[in-house]
Design an enzyme around this catalytic site. Structure first.
Site, PDB file in Angstrom:
ATOM      1  CG  ASP A   1      26.852 -46.821 -67.888  1.00 44.58           C
ATOM      2  OD1 ASP A   1      26.191 -48.115 -67.656  1.00 44.58           O
ATOM      3  OD2 ASP A   1      27.832 -47.310 -67.852  1.00 44.58           O
ATOM      4  CB  ILE A   2      22.163 -48.581 -70.868  1.00 41.02           C
ATOM      5  CG1 ILE A   2      22.915 -49.508 -71.118  1.00 41.02           C
ATOM      6  CG2 ILE A   2      21.285 -47.617 -71.364  1.00 41.02           C
ATOM      7  CD1 ILE A   2      22.533 -50.542 -72.560  1.00 41.02           C
TER       8      ILE A   2
ATOM      9  CD  GLN B   1      37.759 -50.734 -74.121  1.00 42.61           C
ATOM     10  OE1 GLN B   1      39.239 -51.170 -74.113  1.00 42.61           O
ATOM     11  NE2 GLN B   1      37.948 -49.988 -74.908  1.00 42.61           N
TER      12      GLN B   1
ATOM     13  CG  HIS C   1      33.678 -46.161 -72.246  1.00 47.57           C
ATOM     14  ND1 HIS C   1      33.978 -47.165 -73.178  1.00 47.57           N
ATOM     15  CD2 HIS C   1      32.919 -46.981 -71.463  1.00 47.57           C
ATOM     16  CE1 HIS C   1      33.989 -48.482 -72.386  1.00 47.57           C
ATOM     17  NE2 HIS C   1      33.324 -47.897 -71.354  1.00 47.57           N
TER      18      HIS C   1
ATOM     19  CG  HIS D   1      32.508 -45.391 -66.666  1.00 48.05           C
ATOM     20  ND1 HIS D   1      31.660 -46.266 -67.178  1.00 48.05           N
ATOM     21  CD2 HIS D   1      33.447 -46.376 -67.219  1.00 48.05           C
ATOM     22  CE1 HIS D   1      31.311 -46.744 -67.262  1.00 48.05           C
ATOM     23  NE2 HIS D   1      32.999 -47.176 -67.850  1.00 48.05           N
TER      24      HIS D   1
END
Length: 137
Positions: A29-30, A93, A99, A101
């Site tokens: 994750d960025i 979201q 996705h 996490h």
């Protein structure tokens, strides 16, 4: 369609990939909540749970479980793991490609649910359960 996760899957956008198979991609994750926070996504686009193929859903969970186990036994300091999936804007979201996490946890890391749990009586729980059961039929 302008989906950043589809672009990552296609190799058109950068990602720090952790896992890749025919159906699933996992990458860092960025905007991580904790060190090691990553995302597991189906390669087939689904904007939310209602459009997610059930086999793809099972596969992203299976891959997340495998990664979480590796995190807990690997060299990173990981005492626990949260799995989190937001479905819809009101649920948080932000990218509308399903996705999951995978969030490594350590005591004092500052991450956690902040809502206060309620204590409804059994009649309210039973009534709500009946409404949801009805929606399943």
């Amino acid at each position: 369609m302008n989906c950043i996760f589809c672009s990552i899957i296609a190799g058109e956008a950068e990602a720090s990939v952790v896992y890749d198979d025919a159906n699933v991609l996992a990458f860092m994750d960025i905007r991580p909540f904790t060190s090691g926070h990553l995302l597991v996504v189906p390669k087939r686009h689904a904007s939310g749970l209602s459009t997610l193929d059930s086999d793809d859903g099972a596969r992203i969970f299976s891959v997340a479980q495998k990664i979480a186990a590796a995190m807990r036994t690997g060299p990173l300091p990981v005492d626990g793991v949260n799995l989190h999936l937001s479905d819809g804007a009101v649920a948080g979201q932000e990218v509308f490609h399903v996705h999951l996490h995978v969030i490594p946890r350590n005591r004092g890391d500052g991450f956690g649910l902040r809502a206060l749990p309620r204590t409804p009586n059994r009649a309210i729980l039973d009534s709500t359960a009946a409404v949801i059961r009805g929606a399943l039929n």
